[in-house]
Write a protein that holds these residues in place. Sequence first.
Motif, mmCIF file in Angstrom:
data_model
loop_
_atom_site.group_PDB
_atom_site.id
_atom_site.type_symbol
_atom_site.label_atom_id
_atom_site.label_comp_id
_atom_site.label_asym_id
_atom_site.label_seq_id
_atom_site.Cartn_x
_atom_site.Cartn_y
_atom_site.Cartn_z
ATOM 1 N N THR A 117 0.835 -1.207 0.000
ATOM 2 C CA THR A 117 0.000 0.000 0.000
ATOM 3 C C THR A 117 0.869 1.255 0.000
ATOM 4 N N ILE A 118 1.893 1.242 0.862
ATOM 5 C CA ILE A 118 2.794 2.395 0.918
ATOM 6 C C ILE A 118 3.403 2.650 -0.450
ATOM 7 N N LEU A 119 3.843 1.561 -1.081
ATOM 8 C CA LEU A 119 4.500 1.695 -2.377
ATOM 9 C C LEU A 119 3.520 2.197 -3.439
ATOM 10 N N LYS A 120 2.276 1.707 -3.340
ATOM 11 C CA LYS A 120 1.260 2.115 -4.323
ATOM 12 C C LYS A 120 1.041 3.626 -4.278
ATOM 13 N N TYR A 121 0.888 4.161 -3.062
ATOM 14 C CA TYR A 121 0.633 5.603 -2.954
ATOM 15 C C TYR A 121 1.873 6.415 -3.305
ATOM 16 N N ALA A 122 3.048 5.878 -2.932
ATOM 17 C CA ALA A 122 4.281 6.577 -3.304
ATOM 18 C C ALA A 122 4.392 6.649 -4.820
ATOM 19 N N ASP A 123 4.105 5.528 -5.496
ATOM 20 C CA ASP A 123 4.152 5.498 -6.956
ATOM 21 C C ASP A 123 3.179 6.503 -7.547
ATOM 22 N N ARG A 124 1.976 6.539 -6.962
ATOM 23 C CA ARG A 124 0.947 7.441 -7.485
ATOM 24 C C ARG A 124 1.404 8.891 -7.373
ATOM 25 N N ARG A 125 1.987 9.241 -6.219
ATOM 26 C CA ARG A 125 2.445 10.620 -6.030
ATOM 27 C C ARG A 125 3.552 10.980 -7.006
ATOM 28 N N LEU A 126 4.383 9.987 -7.314
ATOM 29 C CA LEU A 126 5.517 10.260 -8.198
ATOM 30 C C LEU A 126 5.158 10.038 -9.661
ATOM 31 N N GLY A 127 3.920 9.582 -9.919
ATOM 32 C CA GLY A 127 3.508 9.319 -11.293
ATOM 33 C C GLY A 127 4.224 8.126 -11.908
ATOM 34 N N ARG A 128 4.595 7.157 -11.043
ATOM 35 C CA ARG A 128 5.254 5.950 -11.539
ATOM 36 C C ARG A 128 4.220 4.869 -11.747
ATOM 37 N N ARG A 129 4.482 3.970 -12.685
ATOM 38 C CA ARG A 129 3.547 2.865 -12.894
ATOM 39 C C ARG A 129 4.229 1.557 -12.565
ATOM 40 N N ARG A 130 3.499 0.689 -11.903
ATOM 41 C CA ARG A 130 4.035 -0.619 -11.535
ATOM 42 C C ARG A 130 2.855 -1.558 -11.410
ATOM 43 N N THR A 131 3.025 -2.784 -11.837
ATOM 44 C CA THR A 131 1.948 -3.758 -11.665
ATOM 45 C C THR A 131 1.999 -4.305 -10.243
ATOM 46 N N ARG A 132 0.922 -5.024 -9.880
ATOM 47 C CA ARG A 132 0.878 -5.630 -8.542
ATOM 48 C C ARG A 132 2.084 -6.524 -8.278
ATOM 49 N N THR A 133 2.408 -7.343 -9.254
ATOM 50 C CA THR A 133 3.527 -8.269 -9.027
ATOM 51 C C THR A 133 4.848 -7.528 -8.960
ATOM 52 N N GLN A 134 4.986 -6.468 -9.756
ATOM 53 C CA GLN A 134 6.224 -5.686 -9.671
ATOM 54 C C GLN A 134 6.361 -5.054 -8.293
ATOM 55 N N ARG A 135 5.209 -4.602 -7.775
ATOM 56 C CA ARG A 135 5.245 -4.007 -6.432
ATOM 57 C C ARG A 135 5.654 -5.049 -5.400
ATOM 58 N N MET A 136 5.068 -6.262 -5.501
ATOM 59 C CA MET A 136 5.400 -7.318 -4.555
ATOM 60 C C MET A 136 6.887 -7.665 -4.648
ATOM 61 N N ASP A 137 7.403 -7.691 -5.870
ATOM 62 C CA ASP A 137 8.835 -7.983 -6.044
ATOM 63 C C ASP A 137 9.692 -6.963 -5.312
ATOM 64 N N ARG A 138 9.287 -5.693 -5.447
ATOM 65 C CA ARG A 138 10.051 -4.638 -4.788
ATOM 66 C C ARG A 138 9.986 -4.796 -3.256
ATOM 67 N N VAL A 139 8.802 -5.153 -2.744
ATOM 68 C CA VAL A 139 8.637 -5.369 -1.304
ATOM 69 C C VAL A 139 9.581 -6.476 -0.823
ATOM 70 N N LEU A 140 9.598 -7.581 -1.560
ATOM 71 C CA LEU A 140 10.464 -8.693 -1.163
ATOM 72 C C LEU A 140 11.937 -8.299 -1.270
ATOM 73 N N GLU A 141 12.234 -7.476 -2.273
ATOM 74 C CA GLU A 141 13.624 -7.041 -2.458
ATOM 75 C C GLU A 141 14.109 -6.235 -1.238
ATOM 76 N N VAL A 142 13.293 -5.245 -0.791
ATOM 77 C CA VAL A 142 13.755 -4.451 0.357
ATOM 78 C C VAL A 142 13.760 -5.270 1.651
ATOM 79 N N LEU A 143 12.831 -6.226 1.779
ATOM 80 C CA LEU A 143 12.876 -7.088 2.968
ATOM 81 C C LEU A 143 14.181 -7.885 2.976
#
Lengths: 281, 295
Positions: A117-143
């Motif tokens: 959710t955090i990433l989704k809103y951050a992306d929206r504010r920055l005008g970035r596009r990412r799919t659900r799976t791309q977002r999940m990948d990024r979450v796992l990457e930072v973890l």
Amino acid sequence: MSEALLSVRDLCVDFTTYGRPLSVLKNVSLDVAAQSQVALVGETGSGKTVTTKAIMGILRQPPATITAGRILYDGRDLLTMPKKERLALRGTAMAMVFQDPVRSLNPVFSIGDQMRTILKYADRRLGRRRTRTQRMDRVLEVLGQVRMREPERVARSYPVMLSGGMCQRVLIAMSLLSEPRLLIADEPGTALDVTTQAQILKLLKKLVQEQHLALLMITHNLGVVRETSNYVYVMHKGKVVEQGRTAELFAEPKEDYTRQLIAAVPRLTGGMTFGTSEAAR
Amino acid sequence: MSGPMLRIENLTKTFPVRNAFGRISGEVTAVDNVSFSIEPGRVYGLAGESGSGKSTIARMIMGLTRPTAGNIYLDGLNITDAGSGRSRRGKVQMVFQNPGSSLNARRTIGQSISVPLDAHGHPRHDRARRIDELLEMVQLPAEFAERYPHELSGGQKQRVAIARALAMPPKLLVLDEPTSALDVSVQAKVIDLLVDLGRRLDLTFLFISHDLSLMRNFAQDVGVLYLGRIVEAGATADVFEKPSHDYTKLLLASVPVMSAEEEAMRPALPLVDGEVLTSDRLPVGSNTSFERLEQ
């Protein structure tokens, strides 16, 4: 100091309580250069948290009022820029890690949900596009970056299932989601056991190097200051009373307040004498 | 009066673990065969992290939790099964961690201090005088008796808690993290006060804390608790300068310090593949302190 990433200039903040204004910050100035490690140290009520809240733009107004000063990020004044632009910076270019890791997480959503959710809103504010799976990948990457052994399992977990230290690492991971340049850590080890605190500080130091972050460490613990910063600002009663390179300031404190503060810290080597009732008054 | 003020022998406490249906499905050992003693007038430090069992030991000494096995002797008297009542009365008192929550917000300071006086049958006509005397002992002005806890700072509240603990002059004072909620400059003053009072009133202290730097300066003897067991004990200077157990080394190595001399004192991190204490008490999948530092 010429090219500070963050530069606070003569910041004054008043709080209105029972109709009376109370001056809480008095001409606070500080600089954080890109990729530098700076500490802001002070006791309860010194104004260190108010300073960081003002920087992050999460100071509740009212009761607070910023009466004077500028907060420059990358040369632009955060206090006068349009709200939308400022929102786009918060949590993205500059991110914050809070003190109480367990209470900072929502107990009813899984770690992965909260981070997505955090990433989704951050992306929206920055005008970035990412799919659900791309977002999940990024979450796992930072973890993974915060040394979680099984990122998938952690993402599925709820905060109660994790220890305090793991929750703190989740918070650090959250702050890294949008690749910030400035990380503000407010007492990140205070609520944790000493061995866990050591681990969190070690992790923060590594991350700061790996990801070329600037770190502003807020703490009341002078030992933490020494281990995490090169430059330190000492706050007392809403003012910066002394500043300098950490090693030099600890070796030769100039102000009375700093000297008393350093003298009050018990040392591992012992040698502190108590019970000289002079000081007990 | 010879012999130790407090002697603890093979103290053990297990708690039942219940499953989701409330059935007992096992047990955890919170305190595991702990023995130590404190000589009169000394400060004994119990060092440990959360879950080490240090507060359970304090509760058993206070009679708030019944030990599963073992004995507690206070001033030569076996008080293991005495409950919190008569035989402890006036001999052992406790100062808690958070002065904000250990004082009743709806009572004035004077009322809070008078609770133990009334409970122990202190003559009513003398009550006000005794409250003044106790406040003076902890270096607070007498007019604080009329104030409420919210009007006081954290350090002042902790002084009130100390005054309350001294109302029926104890021989042993159990301090459970008495300064961890306070700023360092306030902490130094509260410890100063405690040492001063200890000398004047012949007190013996059991000091429970996770703050090793403070322990080094306050306690003459220490016991290091890990997963309910004392893994190392001795004179503070010896334990700190020549720690022998890996867990003690780990604790010392974790303290953020302020000078190069202290840094030199911190042992190199013990090898992780050495002996690692494990316990059924750890939740499944969680790390021991050793594993944590490995990362």
